[in-house]
Design an enzyme around this catalytic site. Structure first.
Site, short mmCIF file in Angstrom:
data_model
loop_
_atom_site.label_atom_id
_atom_site.label_comp_id
_atom_site.label_asym_id
_atom_site.label_seq_id
_atom_site.Cartn_x
_atom_site.Cartn_y
_atom_site.Cartn_z
N SER A 267 0.83 -1.20 0.00
CA SER A 267 0.00 0.00 0.00
C SER A 267 0.86 1.25 0.00
CB SER A 267 -0.90 0.00 1.25
OG SER A 267 -1.49 1.26 1.45
N LYS A 268 0.29 2.34 -0.53
CA LYS A 268 0.99 3.62 -0.50
C LYS A 268 1.23 4.07 0.93
CE LYS A 268 -0.52 5.37 -5.00
NZ LYS A 268 -1.01 6.54 -5.75
N ARG A 269 0.43 3.58 1.87
CA ARG A 269 0.63 3.94 3.27
C ARG A 269 1.93 3.38 3.83
NH1 ARG A 269 -4.99 3.41 3.09
NH2 ARG A 269 -4.89 1.17 3.50
#
Length: 513
Positions: A267-269
């Site tokens: 994820s971009k997180r």
């Protein structure tokens, strides 16, 4: 509407020469590597069948759109070589290809559904919806939006809007199970008890993703929808709308998700979490990998294997080979793991066999996106030679680390204290004394461009004193680079040039304590 438990398998043949696929990103930032894999699979299918690859921009969620994201996405796709046949900047017969420019189309279809009793107005406030969900939680039941016995009229909707209530349009789901026959996962059924009437037109007049997607897929004549498995639960909603509006159902293929090597979702997180911990963020977006010095062909080859197998234990492939071998039947059901160590190995192998022209082109792109403007001032011939002498590198930063000294001003070379200690001062200043003997030898060299000549002269003059080329190379390397890292000493001297070499050795002799 349709018989209970209807199974829809699609109306198009996999062998249909008029295959049309689409990639439909939202302009919310750089292109995620998972999105790139989806785009690649669609592009491969289009190229293999002689079909069309359509790029559609789903920009109707005004709260999530990010300025200049479109340019970033287009740049990422072009860097990968995934050129679209229809879409932004190239046009096409079935545009516009921005959903924000198709609002009248969505509203017309919404009006038809309202008039047919297949959709209805709803006026619930966020607080009222929250209260209904909370009550369902207390009752230990799944929340399903309560369909009104009598649908509100258009006049009542206007009155509600005038009073300040949010007016949306909800689609009336059919009272039946819906089964999707997926090309990868097989039949997947969603029970009618799990299907609720969902919003298709928001209070701001913009369509939801589901509504716009279904209309556009039909009007753009999309025959195959390849997308991530996380969209699978949306597909029964889409099929229901296709049935209601008389649209054909495309062939669906939901590809496995991409996870990190530890099993967590990629994820971009992940970047935000790493930064919060003071760690170097991992590459997640295509631009991250581009900036980190990977080859676009390596990224394509690597992500193609995330969920798809070409057979015969084959891994390294050209783009043409991927096109020839690609098939939906060889896409697996299980989620893929993104092995960064394997990617590094792939890139090293890819760089070793890449053509000089393509490698130079990729390197110059790397220099541009990282703003190494001083490197770009030089000639292509010099950059090509640098790449040649650095053969065996994993990613382009390895080249930078090895050859950064070539682009520094002579008096800006910083001497690494450990390198000075272990190379120049060790054994009673042996390296330092060697530099004093090397300097006049290099001053007398006339043929500076021949690597072998430089090395031969040094060894011929110093070997009688018991020195080998490795003994000679390290003191020179520390003097001209400030470190113990560079290409072979002959290549380093030839690339740096006589004037700078002598300047740096003289300077080193004055700086060493």
């Amino acid at each position: 509407m349709a018989q209970s438990g209807l199974v829809l398998t699609g109306e198009f043949s996999l062998d249909d020469p008029s295959v049309r696929v689409r990639f439909a990103p939202s302009p919310t930032g750089y292109l995620h590597i998972g999105g790139a894999r989806t785009a690649l699979f669609n592009w491969l299918l289009a190229r293999q069948t002689g079909g069309r690859f359509v790029l559609r921009i789903e920009d109707t969620d005004q709260t999530r759109n990010v300025a200049d994201s479109l340019e970033k996405i287009l740049a990422d796709l072009r860097w990968l070589g995934l050129v679209w046949d229809e879409g932004p900047e190239v046009g096409g017969p079935l545009g516009p290809y921005f959903q924000s420019q198709r609002l009248d189309i969505y509203r017309q279809h919404c009006r038809k559904l309202l008039d047919a009793g297949l959709a209805y107005y709803a006026f619930d406030t966020p607080a009222e919806l929250t209260a209904m969900r909370e009550q369902a939680r207390k009752d230990k039941r799944t929340f399903i939006y309560p369909r009104p016995a009598v649908f509100p009229t258009h006049q009542e909707a206007e009155q509600a809007k005038a009073s300040g209530r949010p007016v949306v349009v909800r689609f009336r789901m059919p009272d039946q199970d819906i089964t999707v026959t997926d090309q990868i996962l097989g039949p997947v059924t969603m029970k009618k008890t799990e299907l609720e009437d969902f919003v298709i037109l928001k209070a701001d007049g913009f369509p939801t993703y589901h509504f716009a997607c279904v209309i556009d897929d039909s009007l753009m004549k999309i025959t195959h929808v390849l997308r991530a498995q996380e969209h699978l639960m949306n597909t029964p909603k889409h099929i229901a709308m296709q049935m209601a509006m008389g649209f054909p159902t495309p062939i669906y293929a939901h590809v496995p998700l991409i996870f990190n090597i530890d099993g967590s979702k990629m994820s971009k997180r992940d970047k935000e979490k790493a930064l919060a911990k003071g760690q170097i963020p991992p590459e997640i977006d295509v631009h991250d990998f581009r900036k980190a010095g990977y080859l676009p062909t390596t990224i394509l080859n690597f992500i193609a294997l995330l969920g798809w197998s070409p057979g015969q234990d084959r891994e390294h492939m050209t783009v043409d080979e991927m096109i020839r071998l690609f098939s939906l039947e060889r896409i697996g059901k299980t989620n893929a793991r993104f092995d960064r160590k394997k990617l590094l190995s792939f890139n090293k192998d890819g760089a070793a066999v890449c053509s000089e022209f393509d490698l130079l082109d990729a390197f110059k792109d790397f220099l541009r996106v990282n703003e190494y403007s001083d490197w770009l001032i030089g000639s292509d011939e010099k950059l090509a030679r640098i790449l040649d002498v650095c053969k065996g590198f994993r990613t382009f930063p390895d080249v930078i680390n090895k050859c950064a000294f070539l682009f520094k001003v002579d008096d800006q070379i910083q001497m690494d204290s450990q390198a000075v200690e272990t190379v120049l001062l060790k054994d009673n200043r042996r390296g330092y004394e060697m530099l004093k003997q090397i300097l006049p030898i290099l001053e007398s060299c006339e043929n500076w461009t021949e690597v072998e000549s430089l090395e031969n002269i040094l060894t011929q003059r110093l070997s009688p004193l018991g020195y080998q080329i490795n003994d000679i190379a390290q003191p020179i390397r520390v003097a001209i680079t400030g470190t113990t890292i560079s290409p072979s000493i002959g290549d380093s001297l030839a690339l740096l040039g006589k004037k700078s070499t002598l300047n740096r050795i003289r300077r080193a002799l004055t700086m060493v304590p």
